[in-house]
Design an enzyme around this catalytic site. Structure first.
Site, mmCIF file in Angstrom:
data_model
loop_
_atom_site.group_PDB
_atom_site.id
_atom_site.type_symbol
_atom_site.label_atom_id
_atom_site.label_comp_id
_atom_site.label_asym_id
_atom_site.label_seq_id
_atom_site.Cartn_x
_atom_site.Cartn_y
_atom_site.Cartn_z
ATOM 1 N N HIS A 202 10.543 -6.893 5.406
ATOM 2 C CA HIS A 202 11.329 -8.306 5.534
ATOM 3 C C HIS A 202 12.837 -8.055 5.440
ATOM 4 C CE1 HIS A 202 11.686 -12.406 6.602
ATOM 5 N NE2 HIS A 202 12.350 -12.825 5.229
ATOM 6 N N SER A 206 12.191 -5.455 10.923
ATOM 7 C CA SER A 206 11.816 -4.040 11.752
ATOM 8 C C SER A 206 12.831 -3.486 13.308
ATOM 9 C CB SER A 206 11.278 -4.956 12.694
ATOM 10 O OG SER A 206 9.783 -5.473 12.651
ATOM 11 N N LYS A 228 2.706 -13.782 21.537
ATOM 12 C CA LYS A 228 2.335 -11.941 21.772
ATOM 13 C C LYS A 228 1.911 -11.607 20.743
ATOM 14 C CE LYS A 228 5.791 -7.734 22.933
ATOM 15 N NZ LYS A 228 6.728 -7.671 22.901
ATOM 16 N N ASP A 229 1.748 -10.997 19.662
ATOM 17 C CA ASP A 229 0.376 -11.106 18.699
ATOM 18 C C ASP A 229 -1.137 -10.994 18.810
ATOM 19 O OD1 ASP A 229 2.138 -9.093 17.453
ATOM 20 O OD2 ASP A 229 1.915 -10.510 15.696
ATOM 21 N N GLU A 272 -17.348 9.887 8.708
ATOM 22 C CA GLU A 272 -16.705 9.791 10.129
ATOM 23 C C GLU A 272 -15.642 10.382 10.661
ATOM 24 O OE1 GLU A 272 -18.279 5.762 10.303
ATOM 25 O OE2 GLU A 272 -18.907 7.607 10.624
#
Length: 387
Positions: A202, A206, A228-229, A272
């Site tokens: 923040h 971004s 969009k997310d 894994e």
């Protein structure tokens, strides 16, 4: 809406997920952060429900998991969701890191953001390993034995540390109790780090595909990026549902359905799938201590990228050489993943050694050299233009 901006806590929430200005040109690759948040919430919730019925005891652990699967209402659903979301967690985190590498999201002023992200990755791997031991099948027991034994490579007091973790002379009841406690506790530490990651994000906002920092062309997070997310979140739920309902053991190992037996060693002990690259790096170095250092170094080397990337340009969007180097690195990572799943025989050992050498040289040699050559070419071109 007025309450969102006047209430002391809601105002903070508003600034993060409602009014936060995001670059207009960020692609769907920026959606993996929100997907990782969804995965974390699912894992904490399903994990809490599984813990209600799980028994951390070497005699009852395997049967308690089978009890969850067969007797608890919808227990199979909770257990398979928990197991498969763990795999998706790593798929998303690798894509998230890959996007950060491609678009140089680690460069100043986002060094703190990147560093917290690397700590989150290391903690995720630790939590995943602890969780893999809990069903107490064959692969759980022998995976725990092999990985904890690595610490015996530490000079002088290595064996003492191993026995301290085991709570005895081998993986035993004390080990399982400790692993269960830590597996339950550490996700909350992870959640705290995720909040710190969001706070750090923040501060400068971004990054974007062009690598240009500008406050002009931005949209509010809500409704544009929320919706969009949601597109990728619902797509994730669809794929997860297909896996849980139709192929629940696709990403697991069949040996873990055999109860743990310290008297029978499995033909091949593999972790894994998401830990295979690091396992391959560990096995490619014949010396035990150096192998352990290389395995941990393969994670911590991510910290030095802001220092070794000397290019003045952020991102690989306009850097053909860096684009090529990035895709070579991706291929190398998949080769390491494949090598980690194979027996340590010729030619797999040699391929693993070459891939390991390339992995480290990418961070320490290739990235700095590309940066220096690009800067030199820019200087030559600018001087020509000036003259």
């Amino acid at each position: 809406m007025r309450l969102l901006k006047t209430h002391v806590l809601l105002r903070m929430l508003n600034s993060y997920i409602v009014d936060s200005p995001e670059p207009a040109n960020i692609s769907y690759l920026w959606n993996f952060g929100s997907l990782l948040g969804v995965c974390l919430i699912i894992q904490i919730l399903t994990g809490a429900f599984l813990a209600m019925h799980y028994t951390p005891n070497v005699d009852f652990a395997f049967n308690s998991v089978e009890h969850i699967m067969r007797d608890v209402n919808n227990g199979w659903l909770i257990r398979y969701t928990h197991a498969n979301v763990a795999s998706f967690f790593f798929i998303f985190v690798y894509i998230h890191i890959g996007r950060g590498l491609y678009y140089s999201s680690y460069k100043s002023p986002r060094v703190l953001l990147w560093s917290i992200g690397v700590i989150i990755l290391v903690l995720m791997i630790a939590i995943a390993f602890l969780g893999y031991v809990l069903p107490y099948g064959q692969m759980s027991l022998w995976g725990a034995t092999v990985i904890t034994n690595l610490l015996s490579a530490i000079p002088v007091f290595g064996q003492d540390i191993v026995e301290l973790i085991w709570g005895g002379c081998s993986v035993s009841n004390a080990t399982l109790n400790r692993f269960f406690s830590l597996h339950y506790l550490l996700p909350f530490v992870l959640a705290a780090l995720v909040i710190a990651h969001i706070l750090a994000l923040h501060v400068h906002g971004s990054n974007n595909p062009n690598g240009v920092t500008a406050s002009g062309d931005r949209y509010a997070f809500h409704p544009y990026f929320i919706f969009k997310d949601l597109v990728t979140i619902f797509a994730f739920f669809l794929v997860l549902s297909i896996l849980v309902f139709f192929y629940p053991n696709l990403l697991g190992h069949s040996d873990n359905y055999i109860p743990a037996d310290p008297m029978v060693t499995p033909p091949s002990i593999v972790p894994e799938w998401y830990l295979l690259p690091y396992y391959a790096i560990l096995r490619s170095i014949p010396n035990k201590l150096l192998g352990v250092l290389a395995m941990f170094g393969s994670l911590f080397i991510l910290f030095i990228l802001p220092i070794t990337d000397l290019s003045r340009i952020r991102g690989s969007q306009f850097r053909p050489a860096m684009k090529l180097a990035f895709w070579f690195f991706v291929v190398d990572f998949f080769i390491l993943m494949w090598i980690g799943s194979q027996h340590p025989n010729t030619p797999y050992v040699e391929i693993g050694q070459i891939s390991t050498a390339f992995y480290f040289s990418w961070f320490l040699i290739i990235v700095p050299l590309i940066g220096i050559s690009e800067n030199t070419l820019i200087d030559v071109a600018t001087n020509k233009y000036k003259n």
